[in-house]
Scaffold this active site. Structure first.
Site, short mmCIF file in Angstrom:
data_model
loop_
_atom_site.label_atom_id
_atom_site.label_comp_id
_atom_site.label_asym_id
_atom_site.label_seq_id
_atom_site.Cartn_x
_atom_site.Cartn_y
_atom_site.Cartn_z
N ARG A 1 52.01 29.78 -39.22
CA ARG A 1 52.58 29.44 -40.51
C ARG A 1 54.09 29.61 -40.59
NH1 ARG A 1 47.71 30.42 -41.18
NH2 ARG A 1 48.26 32.05 -39.74
N THR A 2 54.57 30.77 -40.17
CA THR A 2 55.99 31.04 -40.41
C THR A 2 56.86 30.04 -39.65
OG1 THR A 2 55.46 33.36 -40.74
CG2 THR A 2 57.77 32.83 -40.39
N LYS B 1 64.34 36.57 -18.55
CA LYS B 1 65.26 36.90 -17.44
C LYS B 1 66.05 38.15 -17.75
CE LYS B 1 66.17 32.02 -16.34
NZ LYS B 1 67.24 31.01 -16.40
N ARG C 1 61.80 35.67 -35.07
CA ARG C 1 60.71 36.65 -35.09
C ARG C 1 60.74 37.43 -33.78
NH1 ARG C 1 54.56 35.57 -36.83
NH2 ARG C 1 55.63 35.73 -38.82
N HIS D 1 59.23 41.44 -43.42
CA HIS D 1 58.95 39.99 -43.30
C HIS D 1 59.38 39.34 -44.63
CE1 HIS D 1 57.26 36.27 -42.18
NE2 HIS D 1 56.05 36.64 -41.79
C1 NCD Z 1 51.91 37.84 -41.04
C2 NCD Z 1 52.90 38.42 -40.05
O1 NCD Z 1 53.25 37.77 -39.07
O2 NCD Z 1 53.30 39.55 -40.29
N1 NCD Z 1 51.67 36.48 -40.82
C3 NCD Z 1 52.51 35.57 -41.42
O3 NCD Z 1 53.68 35.50 -41.12
N2 NCD Z 1 51.99 34.80 -42.38
C4 NCD Z 1 50.66 38.63 -41.18
C5 NCD Z 1 49.84 38.89 -39.96
O4 NCD Z 1 50.17 38.47 -38.85
O5 NCD Z 1 48.81 39.53 -40.11
#
Ligand code: NCD
Length: 304
Positions: free
Chosen positions: A51-52, A80, A101, A129
């Site tokens: 999703r993100t 590397k 991320r 997040h």
């Molecule tokens: C979450 C995350 O990555 O922290 N997912 C997301 O970005 N929607 C929650 C999760 O991974 O459980």
């Protein structure tokens, strides 16, 4: 130049403004379809995501912009031994904005200190997040119409769940919020959040391990996945992973206007038989993430 590393990088007025833009995007998508023409978003994902990453990319495409990036650390020069700082300097030559991320807490902050373009934290380890929080806030706004005077239950992995940490931080600025923190003993909310956020802002909270008992009081139930990737041993994960499974019968005493949220991905913690309950908000929550990321990209690029 602005970054979004933690949700407190945005004032309440700015959050309201992002929500207003997101709502306008929902109503008038065409108005926004060329706003980022010629701009590039770099998605640097050192950890898995569906999703993100894809909602960031969809957001940029719907704004008329372009996307480049990688979706696993192994396909980047991190494999590397390149540092996050160097990666951020390099990508600043190729793109206009970064969404990153990373499994290490603080990596996006390091990137922001070295980049010459805006950096957005798309999740750093078990820490924060903030763009999920923006999705969560738009969901609450659309379902409840307010951020004040809500009883919000967080259930599951409150220790490692970064979405929980960021949303509690955001809620701490509103009044009349009651937190019900539902978790097994081993997955309780970390003390640093209890002290630096909840107690510091005088928020009302209780801790319990009983979801069914807490249910009747809740306006919002925020379910979470037990964060397998943050455990040091498999045995503990296996013992805790099914601590809470939301089923229709557990909702018997819930409010009619309960809003059931989950950042997704779901594993077992919400039975699929809950999906058709009108109180289930988690798929629209994922859609809201795209609109809020569109609004955020516009803001950080300084586009009206
Ligand atoms: C979450 C995350 O990555 O922290 N997912 C997301 O970005 N929607 C929650 C999760 O991974 O459980």
């Amino acid at each position: 130049m602005r970054h979004l590393i933690g949700i407190n990088d945005l004032s309440s007025a700015e959050i309201d403004e992002l929500i207003a833009v997101a709502l306008d995007i929902i109503d008038n998508p065409k108005k926004y379809s060329e706003k980022c023409r010629g701009k590039k978003l770099a998605t640097l994902f050192f950890e898995p995501s569906t999703r993100t990453r894809l909602s960031f990319e969809a957001a940029m495409y719907e704004l008329g912009g372009n996307v480049l990036g990688f979706s696993e650390a192994n396909s980047s020069s991190a494999a590397k031994g390149e540092s996050v700082a160097d990666t951020a300097k390099m990508i600043s030559c190729y793109a206009d904005i970064i969404a990153m991320r990373h499994p290490k807490e603080g990596a996006p902050l390091v990137a922001s200190m070295n980049a010459s373009i805006p950096v957005v934290n798309a999740g750093d380890g078990g820490h924060n997040h903030p763009t999920q929080t923006l999705a969560d806030l738009l969901t609450i706004k659309r379902k409840k119409g307010r951020f004040d005077n809500l009883t919000v239950g967080f259930c599951g992995d409150l220790k490692f769940g970064r979405t929980v940490h960021s949303l509690i931080e955001a809620l701490s600025r509103y009044t009349g919020i009651k937190l019900v923190l539902i978790s097994p003993e081993e997955l309780k909310l970390p003390d640093y959040i209890k002290n630096d956020v909840i107690k510091k802002h005088g928020m009302d909270y209780i801790e319990t391990n009983d979801l069914v008992e807490a249910m009747p009081n809740l306006d919002i139930l925020y379910m979470t996945r037990v964060q397998k990737e943050r455990f040091f041993n498999e045995e503990d994960y296996l013992r805790l992973k099914d601590s809470y499974i939301l089923t229709p019968s557990k909702l018997t005493n819930a409010k009619d206007d309960l809003c059931i949220m989950h950042p997704l991905p779901r594993v077992n913690e919400i039975s699929v038989s809950v999906d058709n309950d009108p109180r289930a908000c988690y798929f629209v929550q994922a859609l809201n993430g795209k609109y809020m990321r569109m609004a955020l990209i516009l803001k950080l690029l300084g586009i009206e």
